[in-house]
Design a protein around this motif. Structure first.
Motif, PDB file in Angstrom:
ATOM      1  N   ALA A  33       4.754   2.552   5.442  1.00  0.00           N
ATOM      2  CA  ALA A  33       4.711   3.589   4.421  1.00  0.00           C
ATOM      3  C   ALA A  33       4.756   4.919   5.166  1.00  0.00           C
ATOM      4  O   ALA A  33       4.066   5.095   6.172  1.00  0.00           O
ATOM      5  CB  ALA A  33       3.436   3.496   3.600  1.00  0.00           C
ATOM      6  N   MET A  34       5.572   5.827   4.688  1.00  0.00           N
ATOM      7  CA  MET A  34       5.748   7.085   5.414  1.00  0.00           C
ATOM      8  C   MET A  34       5.780   8.262   4.455  1.00  0.00           C
ATOM      9  O   MET A  34       6.074   8.114   3.264  1.00  0.00           O
ATOM     10  CB  MET A  34       7.035   7.054   6.237  1.00  0.00           C
ATOM     11  CG  MET A  34       7.069   5.918   7.254  1.00  0.00           C
ATOM     12  SD  MET A  34       8.477   5.981   8.373  1.00  0.00           S
ATOM     13  CE  MET A  34       7.990   7.344   9.453  1.00  0.00           C
ATOM     14  N   GLY A  35       5.488   9.425   4.989  1.00  0.00           N
ATOM     15  CA  GLY A  35       5.470  10.596   4.134  1.00  0.00           C
ATOM     16  C   GLY A  35       5.768  11.867   4.893  1.00  0.00           C
ATOM     17  O   GLY A  35       5.685  11.905   6.124  1.00  0.00           O
ATOM     18  N   ASP A  98       1.822   4.832   8.068  1.00  0.00           N
ATOM     19  CA  ASP A  98       0.749   3.855   8.095  1.00  0.00           C
ATOM     20  C   ASP A  98       1.353   2.524   7.678  1.00  0.00           C
ATOM     21  O   ASP A  98       2.384   2.485   7.004  1.00  0.00           O
ATOM     22  CB  ASP A  98      -0.389   4.253   7.156  1.00  0.00           C
ATOM     23  CG  ASP A  98      -1.696   3.605   7.545  1.00  0.00           C
ATOM     24  OD1 ASP A  98      -2.559   4.297   8.106  1.00  0.00           O
ATOM     25  OD2 ASP A  98      -1.846   2.395   7.293  1.00  0.00           O
ATOM     26  N   LYS A  99       0.688   1.430   8.068  1.00  0.00           N
ATOM     27  CA  LYS A  99       1.240   0.114   7.751  1.00  0.00           C
ATOM     28  C   LYS A  99       1.298  -0.118   6.248  1.00  0.00           C
ATOM     29  O   LYS A  99       2.171  -0.819   5.760  1.00  0.00           O
ATOM     30  CB  LYS A  99       0.407  -0.972   8.430  1.00  0.00           C
ATOM     31  CG  LYS A  99       0.592  -1.047   9.929  1.00  0.00           C
ATOM     32  CD  LYS A  99       2.064  -1.252  10.313  1.00  0.00           C
ATOM     33  CE  LYS A  99       2.561  -2.626   9.963  1.00  0.00           C
ATOM     34  NZ  LYS A  99       3.964  -2.828  10.411  1.00  0.00           N
ATOM     35  N   ARG A 105      -1.384   6.900  -3.520  1.00  0.00           N
ATOM     36  CA  ARG A 105      -1.901   7.754  -2.454  1.00  0.00           C
ATOM     37  C   ARG A 105      -0.808   8.247  -1.509  1.00  0.00           C
ATOM     38  O   ARG A 105      -1.101   8.765  -0.443  1.00  0.00           O
ATOM     39  CB  ARG A 105      -2.969   7.015  -1.663  1.00  0.00           C
ATOM     40  CG  ARG A 105      -4.211   6.664  -2.473  1.00  0.00           C
ATOM     41  CD  ARG A 105      -5.300   6.113  -1.595  1.00  0.00           C
ATOM     42  NE  ARG A 105      -5.777   7.133  -0.655  1.00  0.00           N
ATOM     43  CZ  ARG A 105      -6.467   6.848   0.455  1.00  0.00           C
ATOM     44  NH1 ARG A 105      -6.734   5.595   0.776  1.00  0.00           N
ATOM     45  NH2 ARG A 105      -6.884   7.833   1.245  1.00  0.00           N
ATOM     46  N   LEU A 106       0.439   8.119  -1.885  1.00  0.00           N
ATOM     47  CA  LEU A 106       1.527   8.521  -0.990  1.00  0.00           C
ATOM     48  C   LEU A 106       1.449   9.988  -0.595  1.00  0.00           C
ATOM     49  O   LEU A 106       1.885  10.363   0.486  1.00  0.00           O
ATOM     50  CB  LEU A 106       2.888   8.244  -1.642  1.00  0.00           C
ATOM     51  CG  LEU A 106       3.380   6.810  -1.611  1.00  0.00           C
ATOM     52  CD1 LEU A 106       4.703   6.694  -2.362  1.00  0.00           C
ATOM     53  CD2 LEU A 106       3.540   6.296  -0.177  1.00  0.00           C
ATOM     54  N   LEU A 107       0.919  10.833  -1.451  1.00  0.00           N
ATOM     55  CA  LEU A 107       0.852  12.260  -1.148  1.00  0.00           C
ATOM     56  C   LEU A 107      -0.539  12.683  -0.663  1.00  0.00           C
ATOM     57  O   LEU A 107      -0.842  13.878  -0.611  1.00  0.00           O
ATOM     58  CB  LEU A 107       1.247  13.074  -2.388  1.00  0.00           C
ATOM     59  CG  LEU A 107       2.649  12.798  -2.933  1.00  0.00           C
ATOM     60  CD1 LEU A 107       2.959  13.736  -4.101  1.00  0.00           C
ATOM     61  CD2 LEU A 107       3.704  12.951  -1.846  1.00  0.00           C
ATOM     62  N   ASP A 108      -1.360  11.711  -0.298  1.00  0.00           N
ATOM     63  CA  ASP A 108      -2.718  11.953   0.184  1.00  0.00           C
ATOM     64  C   ASP A 108      -2.719  11.847   1.711  1.00  0.00           C
ATOM     65  O   ASP A 108      -2.545  10.758   2.266  1.00  0.00           O
ATOM     66  CB  ASP A 108      -3.659  10.927  -0.434  1.00  0.00           C
ATOM     67  CG  ASP A 108      -5.093  11.084   0.037  1.00  0.00           C
ATOM     68  OD1 ASP A 108      -5.959  10.335  -0.470  1.00  0.00           O
ATOM     69  OD2 ASP A 108      -5.367  11.945   0.896  1.00  0.00           O
TER      70      ASP A 108
END
Length: 125
Positions: A33-35, A98-99, A105-108
């Motif tokens: 997961a990336m942001g 994160d794995k 919570r993608l924008l947290d």
């Protein structure tokens, strides 16, 4: 733990475009997961856009329709295409990973363990 290196920042005039890149090493982008986050001096880190392992995306309202996140598995790179840039988009932009991060919570920023060093974006009016 994955290592992340951002690039592609710079200075542009309002209405211009930039593409940010985040090169990952130590893990593959399609398993993370990336942001993208941004931060002005003296302010908190703001979530811009995130993508789950499955490919679902979440955008901040302020960038919807102007920014696009994508990932290139062959180059192991996460991208942020930014168009119709505004002066208020000026900030240091960070890539995070994160794995697993739930969609909610993608924008947290606290949901992510790994961070790059950032790349500066400056938009002049």
């Amino acid at each position: 733990q994955v290592q992340l290196v951002e690039s592609g920042g710079g200075s542009v005039g309002a209405g211009g475009s930039l593409r940010l890149s985040c090169l990952a090493s130590g893990d593959t982008v399609n398993t993370l997961a990336m942001g993208w986050f941004r931060q002005d001096p003296g302010k908190g880190r703001e979530g811009v856009v995130g993508i789950t392992v499955g490919g679902s995306t979440a955008y901040a309202d302020s960038v919807k329709g102007r920014f696009t996140i994508s990932r290139d598995n062959n180059n192991n790179t996460l991208y942020l295409q930014m168009s119709s840039l505004k002066p208020e988009d000026s900030a240091m932009y960070f890539c995070a990973a994160d794995k697993w991060v739930p969609f909610s919570r993608l924008l947290d920023s606290s949901a992510y363990v790994s961070w790059g060093q950032g790349t500066q974006v400056t938009v002049s009016s």
